[in-house]
Design an enzyme around this catalytic site. Structure first.
Site, PDB file in Angstrom:
ATOM      1  N   LYS A 130       3.744  18.937  35.781  1.00 52.35           N
ATOM      2  CA  LYS A 130       5.105  19.307  35.378  1.00 52.35           C
ATOM      3  C   LYS A 130       5.401  20.719  35.863  1.00 52.35           C
ATOM      4  O   LYS A 130       4.555  21.618  35.723  1.00 52.35           O
ATOM      5  CB  LYS A 130       5.208  19.216  33.841  1.00 52.35           C
ATOM      6  CG  LYS A 130       6.612  19.482  33.289  1.00 52.35           C
ATOM      7  CD  LYS A 130       6.653  19.309  31.774  1.00 52.35           C
ATOM      8  CE  LYS A 130       8.060  19.450  31.207  1.00 52.35           C
ATOM      9  NZ  LYS A 130       8.120  19.272  29.753  1.00 52.35           N
ATOM     10  N   SER A 176      11.908  16.174  28.088  1.00 52.47           N
ATOM     11  CA  SER A 176      12.084  16.886  29.330  1.00 52.47           C
ATOM     12  C   SER A 176      11.069  16.527  30.418  1.00 52.47           C
ATOM     13  O   SER A 176      11.324  16.805  31.588  1.00 52.47           O
ATOM     14  CB  SER A 176      11.986  18.387  29.058  1.00 52.47           C
ATOM     15  OG  SER A 176      10.695  18.738  28.608  1.00 52.47           O
ATOM     16  N   SER A 216       9.158  15.904  24.104  1.00 49.83           N
ATOM     17  CA  SER A 216       9.242  15.807  25.570  1.00 49.83           C
ATOM     18  C   SER A 216       8.098  15.112  26.292  1.00 49.83           C
ATOM     19  O   SER A 216       8.180  14.924  27.504  1.00 49.83           O
ATOM     20  CB  SER A 216       9.411  17.194  26.168  1.00 49.83           C
ATOM     21  OG  SER A 216      10.755  17.555  26.109  1.00 49.83           O
TER      22      SER A 216
HETATM   23  N1  GLN Z   1      14.723  17.031  23.604  1.00 49.54           N
HETATM   24  C1  GLN Z   1      14.288  18.171  22.856  1.00 49.54           C
HETATM   25  C2  GLN Z   1      15.087  19.383  23.247  1.00 49.54           C
HETATM   26  O1  GLN Z   1      15.962  19.223  24.009  1.00 49.54           O
HETATM   27  C3  GLN Z   1      12.812  18.387  23.039  1.00 49.54           C
HETATM   28  C4  GLN Z   1      12.452  19.015  24.322  1.00 49.54           C
HETATM   29  C5  GLN Z   1      10.991  19.268  24.458  1.00 49.54           C
HETATM   30  O2  GLN Z   1      10.172  18.699  23.744  1.00 49.54           O
HETATM   31  N2  GLN Z   1      10.650  20.146  25.390  1.00 49.54           N
HETATM   32  O3  GLN Z   1      14.854  20.456  22.811  1.00 49.54           O
END
Ligand code: GLN
Length: 490
Positions: free
Chosen positions: A79, A159, A183
């Protein structure tokens, strides 16, 4: 020869040991497939030269009969939130375009020390903020899955959407992800892959671009529970460079996969039966409980009474920490600089041009809730509710060993669905954020297909630092679900 890109890590390690193929052949098979699936936009940066050099080094080690690492010769995607020495690291943001770290994150260093091969850096929502991969400056990632008889492009989750899409599309054997509110687990659920967020403190956060430091954790996305166990074993471990990483031996996670869950107590939290939950998700959840029961587990209804406060709590704490963490992008130290007539103007122009809309929204919310006069009303209050959410879990784990829930409230959706209303998108994490707020480990396992042929996941939540029970239970679920479907064209 069978298609090497379809092997699990476990099978590839066996094949490498039996000299059925080389690490170089494994890397080349993935690089060729990456070239044919560019339309998915899963990678921001491909690193074929690094991959070939690491694969050749692995083959040399093997030929010399030297000591091999747990992932020797295994091709992975990373990532693009993990700093990789000398390789552009963008966090999905314009503001970091061109940033080449002079250091390696601890997790990627651990992986490379274990012999892993890096295929490239995977796309993600900007600064890991999102659930759809729509906020990346480097464009949308396309989910390799499609609804039956419908060609609409669907999101891969976020994400870690580049990670989930790449693993599902067989252009990475496994990938690293990070999970601040869901995410790893949400994108895994939307792509038919397995993703585990370990306990906070299990993996070092050093060298991972920070989003919300009290919630961020690294973990793997892979195609089986066993592969996740192998990956996590290599990624985890104490790191003096991260004061929140715990000084605790890393168990042999693969050994924990005994196949025996007799007597396991599984909690079903009644508060997760949210309004408007689809019949399909609720049926799958019940089926999951049946599968575990059939293997000797005991199913119990439990209560996690503060669940309804989890999303609002998360959306105060995460932006607050993000607004502070993102203050460092000032046009001086990293990436983009837009010149101005004064230092202040240079800061303003750089940040205005460098951050996308969602990141700006989070910085504004975060700055607001931390500001004098509002700090007590919002941030402090959220910290108190967070303690209550943790207490719910601590109480529940007196009676059960793991907790079973759906991973997400829906299957993958189209890029224009859920649009315009950020709250709708924030609801994607309704089942996952509680786990980050409490610092616990959680895993998503592909459990079935919806009526349109899209994957759905089930989540298991474990006690802090009991990833072994979590992985063992997840493998029991995986075995019963027997998810073998593949996205078309893969
Ligand atoms: N979807 C969540 C956010 O937008 C979690 C994102 C994440 O876990 N990095 O914050």
């Amino acid at each position: 020869m069978t298609d090497l890109t379809h092997l699990t890590i476990a099978a590839a390690l066996d094949g490498l040991a039996a000299k059925k193929f080389s690490a170089r052949e494994l890397a080349d098979a993935h690089l060729a497939k990456m070239a044919s699936l560019k339309k998915l936009n899963a990678y921001i940066t491909e690193t074929p030269d690094v991959a070939r050099a690491q694969a050749d080094a692995s083959d040399k080690r093997r030929a010399a009969g030297g000591k091999l690492g747990a992932l020797d010769g295994i091709p992975l995607g990373i990532k693009d939130l993990f700093c990789t020495e000398g390789v552009q690291t963008t966090a999905g943001s314009h503001i970091l375009e061109g940033f080449k770290p002079t250091y390696e994150s601890t997790v990627t260093k651990n992986l490379f020390d274990a012999g892993a091969v890096m295929l490239g850096k995977l796309n993600l929502d900007e600064f890991a903020m999102g659930s759809s991969n729509k906020t990346s400056y480097y464009g949308n990632v396309i989910n390799p899955w499609k609804r039956q008889g419908d060609d609409t492009d669907l999101v891969p989750g976020g994400s870690s959407g580049g990670s989930s899409a790449a693993v599902a599309a067989r252009i990475a054997m496994a990938a690293t992800g990070t999970d601040t509110g869901g995410s790893i687990r949400q994108p895994a659920a939307l792509t038919g892959t397995v993703g585990i967020k370990p306990t906070y403190g299990r993996c070092s956060r050093w060298g991972i671009v920070a989003f919300a430091s009290s919630l961020d954790q690294a973990g793997p996305i892979a195609r089986s529970v066993e592969d996740c166990a192998i990956m996590l074993g290599a990624m985890a471990g104490h790191d003096p460079k991260d004061s929140t990483s715990v000084e605790m031996a890393v168990p042999d996670f693969r050994k924990a996969l005994t196949g025996n869950i007799k007597g396991l107590r599984v909690g079903i939290p009644k508060e997760y039966r949210v309004d408007g939950m689809s019949q399909e998700i609720s049926d799958l959840w019940a089926k999951g409980a049946e599968w575990l029961k059939a293997q000797g587990a005991e199913i119990k209804e439990i209560s996690l009474p503060h669940t309804k406060y989890a999303l609002p709590t998360y959306y105060i704490i995460a932006p607050a920490e993000a607004s502070s963490n993102l203050a460092r992008y000032d046009g001086v130290r990293f990436g983009l600089r837009v010149p101005g007539n004064s230092l202040d103007e240079m800061y303003e122009l750089t940040r205005a041009a460098g951050f996308g809309k969602e990141v700006k929204r989070r910085i504004l919310i975060g700055t607001y809730v931390l500001s004098a006069g509002y700090y007590d009303a919002y941030y402090l209050q959220a910290q108190k509710v967070r303690a209550l959410i943790l207490k719910d879990f601590t109480d529940a784990f007196k009676d059960v060993d793991v907790i079973l829930t759906p991973s997400t409230p829906s299957a993958a959706f189209g890029f224009h669905e859920n649009e315009g209303d950020p709250v709708q998108m924030y609801l994607q994490d309704v089942f996952t954020v509680t786990v980050n707020l409490a610092g616990l480990p959680g895993i998503s396992v592909p459990a079935g297909l919806d009526a349109k042929g899209l994957p759905l996941g089930l989540q298991l939540i474990g006690r802090a630092f009991d990833e072994e029970t979590l992985l063992r239970s997840a493998q029991a679920l995986e075995g019963a679900a027997n998810f073998t479907a593949l996205p078309a064209g893969v």
